[in-house]
Write a protein that holds these residues in place. Structure first.
Motif, PDB file in Angstrom:
ATOM      1  N   TYR A  32       0.775  -1.165  -0.015  1.00  0.00           N
ATOM      2  CA  TYR A  32       0.012  -0.186  -0.072  1.00  0.00           C
ATOM      3  C   TYR A  32       0.971   1.090  -0.098  1.00  0.00           C
ATOM      4  CZ  TYR A  32      -3.028   3.603   1.916  1.00  0.00           C
ATOM      5  OH  TYR A  32      -3.718   4.794   2.051  1.00  0.00           O
ATOM      6  N   ASN A  33       2.074   1.228   0.715  1.00  0.00           N
ATOM      7  CA  ASN A  33       2.809   2.367   0.872  1.00  0.00           C
ATOM      8  C   ASN A  33       3.384   2.482  -0.363  1.00  0.00           C
ATOM      9  OD1 ASN A  33       3.104   4.042   3.468  1.00  0.00           O
ATOM     10  ND2 ASN A  33       2.612   1.947   4.093  1.00  0.00           N
ATOM     11  N   LEU A  36       1.076   4.061  -2.604  1.00  0.00           N
ATOM     12  CA  LEU A  36       0.785   5.538  -2.159  1.00  0.00           C
ATOM     13  C   LEU A  36       1.894   6.421  -2.415  1.00  0.00           C
ATOM     14  CD1 LEU A  36      -0.943   7.205  -0.546  1.00  0.00           C
ATOM     15  CD2 LEU A  36       0.126   6.706   1.629  1.00  0.00           C
ATOM     16  N   LYS A  37       3.233   6.200  -2.468  1.00  0.00           N
ATOM     17  CA  LYS A  37       4.265   7.125  -3.106  1.00  0.00           C
ATOM     18  C   LYS A  37       4.359   7.011  -4.373  1.00  0.00           C
ATOM     19  CE  LYS A  37       6.009   7.805   0.947  1.00  0.00           C
ATOM     20  NZ  LYS A  37       5.378   6.585   1.857  1.00  0.00           N
ATOM     21  N   HIS A 131      10.148  15.392   0.462  1.00  0.00           N
ATOM     22  CA  HIS A 131       8.994  14.647  -0.118  1.00  0.00           C
ATOM     23  C   HIS A 131       8.388  15.081  -1.618  1.00  0.00           C
ATOM     24  CE1 HIS A 131       9.332  11.930   3.709  1.00  0.00           C
ATOM     25  NE2 HIS A 131       9.748  11.350   2.597  1.00  0.00           N
ATOM     26  N   ILE A 134      10.311  14.571  -4.256  1.00  0.00           N
ATOM     27  CA  ILE A 134      10.316  13.094  -4.616  1.00  0.00           C
ATOM     28  C   ILE A 134       9.199  13.176  -5.791  1.00  0.00           C
ATOM     29  CG2 ILE A 134       9.935  10.892  -4.016  1.00  0.00           C
ATOM     30  CD1 ILE A 134      11.449  11.181  -1.622  1.00  0.00           C
ATOM     31  N   ILE A 145      13.789   5.517  -6.367  1.00  0.00           N
ATOM     32  CA  ILE A 145      14.111   6.270  -5.086  1.00  0.00           C
ATOM     33  C   ILE A 145      13.227   5.565  -4.102  1.00  0.00           C
ATOM     34  CG2 ILE A 145      13.648   8.361  -3.490  1.00  0.00           C
ATOM     35  CD1 ILE A 145      15.821   8.679  -5.374  1.00  0.00           C
ATOM     36  N   ILE A 150      13.284   4.621   0.069  1.00  0.00           N
ATOM     37  CA  ILE A 150      12.255   4.765   1.300  1.00  0.00           C
ATOM     38  C   ILE A 150      12.039   3.273   1.692  1.00  0.00           C
ATOM     39  CG2 ILE A 150       9.616   5.221   1.629  1.00  0.00           C
ATOM     40  CD1 ILE A 150       9.835   7.315  -0.346  1.00  0.00           C
ATOM     41  N   GLU A 151      11.714   1.968   0.750  1.00  0.00           N
ATOM     42  CA  GLU A 151      11.260   0.955   1.308  1.00  0.00           C
ATOM     43  C   GLU A 151      12.496   0.168   1.566  1.00  0.00           C
ATOM     44  OE1 GLU A 151       8.331   0.255   2.063  1.00  0.00           O
ATOM     45  OE2 GLU A 151       7.543   1.912   1.218  1.00  0.00           O
TER      46      GLU A 151
ATOM     47  N   THR B  50      14.790  10.969   3.426  1.00  0.00           N
ATOM     48  CA  THR B  50      14.132  10.300   2.508  1.00  0.00           C
ATOM     49  C   THR B  50      13.829   9.080   3.391  1.00  0.00           C
ATOM     50  OG1 THR B  50      15.313  11.123   0.683  1.00  0.00           O
ATOM     51  CG2 THR B  50      13.647   9.135   0.264  1.00  0.00           C
ATOM     52  N   LEU B  58      -2.360   1.298   6.974  1.00  0.00           N
ATOM     53  CA  LEU B  58      -3.547   0.794   5.921  1.00  0.00           C
ATOM     54  C   LEU B  58      -4.945   1.425   6.254  1.00  0.00           C
ATOM     55  CD1 LEU B  58      -3.012  -3.048   5.752  1.00  0.00           C
ATOM     56  CD2 LEU B  58      -2.773  -1.229   3.833  1.00  0.00           C
TER      57      LEU B  58
END
Lengths: 196, 417
Positions: A32-33, A36-37, A131, A134, A145, A150-151, B50, B58
């Motif tokens: 989901y993230n 979202l990004k 952000h 980005i 990126i 981020i992840e 970052t 969620l």
């Protein structure tokens, strides 16, 4: 891959929905993230990440255990997001343009965080700035990126998710970071802030 | 390492993707160059910001709505499978119907047609029978195979034929030529026999020999291959026809002989009584002869050339008439004395011929049944294929309609969704 996951995947292939929920529970948030990004919009992120999960469910029979399940899943998520962006390219709007509605034009409201303490304000502002910058990157660089910085995926994982070679991944990340830095510096010059 | 090179390697250095030598060079330059150190620090800070991104939670209803979407998907998938199942069942059923229809048409259709024509013919016996018989003969000639039913209807034809012949006799009697004995009557007899024979050459030769022995003669004969059916040994089947003439008194014995040579599929007899016409013609000739005699007497009395010429003209006309009528009588005589028979022979392959029936043991019976089943099966497959090819255009149209309907329904369903 854990034996447990393997068992779950085989159950899912037979159409077991509970097993599927169990299987993806670990990955849902990250997926989901990422969405979202990439998509910059919670509603789209929800719809598209769910669409990706449905794709995963539908094609889980074709999963051959050659790569790890997580990278396979994130690959589907990323691709679904990119497809969505490509489809909606024409509908992309800019912050400067007013929104047109039936009742006339509404000025777009941009968040204003001016009521924080100075230090907090500066720090937040800088983070916000990073952000926002980005978000201004083009798709390919933004995805690079997001995945790397981020992840926190490894280069190997990213090459699997994006389906390209290590060389491409390296140069893509490198270029993405450079252009991110350029954007940030430009923004700071305009807003007269310096990196703390 | 220069500054540009350094710039390119910052990212890789941070992620520890450089090999040892590059790493050393990078670190060296980092110490040497203030500008580049600044760049490096900036990048580190940016990446730190970052990386500090908090993960968003969620949305509350995320799992629930995903679950319901998944369930919908599962249902769809199931109905898809079901759809395919239903479709394939329908297709299979359709195929079975078509094939069995083909089977029925091929194996029983001909019989039905025969049966029907016989039914039609039955009430009309005596009226216009020969026409109907002709029709059914045609149909029989067309059909290569006869089953038990066909044989039944065949028997009907034969008996009806006899009735017909009897009818004609009684009729001619009633019309009353006073001499009851046939000997004095002038009757032209002709017959037609359609035969099926497994030994074509033998049948053909024995007919010809028989005719010769009976002092008859063959007016015409011919042989040809027919149909697309080949015998097991690759030999093609033949059909032949013989038009023969035999002395009138040998007519029936010859007919019987020919009938004994094979399986009679149809026969036709025709007896035309020409006694009266014959007598009339004879009398007419007698009258003409008297006239001729008188004309000759007149000719002797003629005085001048003009008279002679006129009488001679008349004499010539009378003479020609006499000759013509005599010719007719001669023809009739020949027709009466020599009856004509048309024989059509069709070579057939006996399906059970393979078995020599020396001893009808259990094994042999089984073998016989087995072979006949195989033959029937081959026949069935062949007929089915032919039938399928025959109705292929219709099938294609049906298929197109089905596909269009399917597409339409699918689109409709999608729109609904």
């Amino acid at each position: 891959m854990a034996d447990n996951e393997r068992k779950l995947i085989k159950k899912c292939a037979k159409g077991d929905l509970d097993a599927f929920e169990d299987l993806i529970s670990k990955y849902e948030k990250k997926a989901y993230n990422i969405a979202l990004k990439i998509l910059k919009n919670p509603e789209d992120a929800m719809d598209i990440s769910q669409e990706a999960f449905i794709k995963v469910y539908k094609s889980i029979k074709k999963f051959k255990f050659q790569s790890s399940f997580s990278t396979w899943l994130y690959r589907i998520v990323t691709n679904t997001c990119m497809d969505f962006l490509r489809k909606n390219k024409l509908q992309v709007y800019s912050l400067d343009n007013p929104i047109k509605t039936d009742d006339g034009e509404i000025e777009r409201e941009v968040k204003d965080n001016s009521n924080s303490t100075e230090e907090m304000y500066e720090k937040k502002m800088t983070k916000e700035l990073v952000h926002q910058s980005i978000d201004k990157l083009d798709e390919i660089h933004r995805v690079a990126i997001i995945l790397r910085d981020i992840e926190g995926f490894s280069y190997q994982e990213i090459s699997e998710i994006l389906g390209c070679t290590m060389g491409t991944v390296k140069s893509r990340i490198s270029r993405a970071r450079s252009s991110l830095k350029e954007i940030i510096l430009e923004e700071m010059e305009q807003n007269d802030i310096s990196i703390v | 390492m220069d500054c540009r090179d350094f710039d390119e390697k910052i990212s890789l250095y941070i992620d520890n993707q450089l090999d040892n030598i590059e790493k050393k060079e990078f670190e060296l330059h980092l110490l040497e160059c203030d500008e580049c150190r600044k760049e490096y620090d900036e990048m580190i800070k940016i990446l730190k910001f970052t990386g500090e991104t908090e993960e968003e939670e969620l949305p509350e209803n995320y799992k629930l709505s995903l679950r319901s979407k998944l369930e919908k998907e599962k249902k769809k998938e199931k109905s898809k499978v079901l759809n395919w199942r239903v479709l394939s069942t329908v297709a299979a059923a359709l195929f079975v119907v078509v094939v069995s229809y083909g089977f029925i048409i091929n194996n029983f259709g001909i019989n039905n047609i025969n049966q029907q024509s016989m039914d039609d013919a039955a009430p009309e016996i005596g009226k216009d029978y020969s026409g109907d018989v002709g029709n059914s003969q045609e149909q029989m000639n067309k059909s290569m195979k006869f089953t038990a039913k066909a044989k039944d209807s065949q028997n009907m034809t034969l008996t009806s034929d006899k009735d017909l012949a009897n009818g004609e006799f009684t009729e001619s009697l009633r019309n009353g030529d006073l001499s009851i004995e046939n000997a004095g009557k002038k009757i032209i007899k002709s017959g037609q026999i359609n035969l099926e024979s497994t030994e074509f050459d033998v049948t053909y030769d024995s007919i010809i020999n028989n005719v010769k022995n009976n002092n008859g003669y063959i007016e015409s004969s011919g042989t040809s291959f027919y149909g697309h059916i080949k015998a097991d040994d690759g030999e093609q089947l033949r059909s032949g026809n013989v038009f023969l003439r035999v002395p009138e008194e040998k007519f029936y014995s010859t007919l019987d002989f020919i009938k004994s040579l094979g399986e009679v599929k149809s026969q036709q007899l025709n007896e035309r009584d020409i006694s009266e016409s014959y007598l009339d013609t004879e009398n007419y000739i007698k009258n003409l002869e008297v006239q001729e005699k008188r004309l000759r007497e007149i000719l002797e009395k003629a005085n001048n050339v003009d008279e002679i010429l006129r009488v001679e003209n008349e004499l010539r006309r009378v003479r020609t008439e006499i000759d013509n009528n005599n010719q007719t009588l001669k023809n009739w005589d020949s027709l009466v004395n020599y009856s004509s028979i048309t024989v059509n022979i069709l070579e057939v392959k006996d399906e059970n011929q393979v078995i020599k029936l020396d001893d009808e043991g259990l094994l042999l019976k089984g073998k016989k049944g087995f072979i006949s089943t195989i033959n029937k099966l081959i026949n069935f497959v062949e007929n089915t294929l032919v039938f399928l090819m025959t109705i292929a255009p219709v099938l294609i149209i049906i298929a197109i309609i089905l596909i269009l309907a399917l597409i339409f329904i699918r689109r409709h369903l999608k729109q609904k969704q």
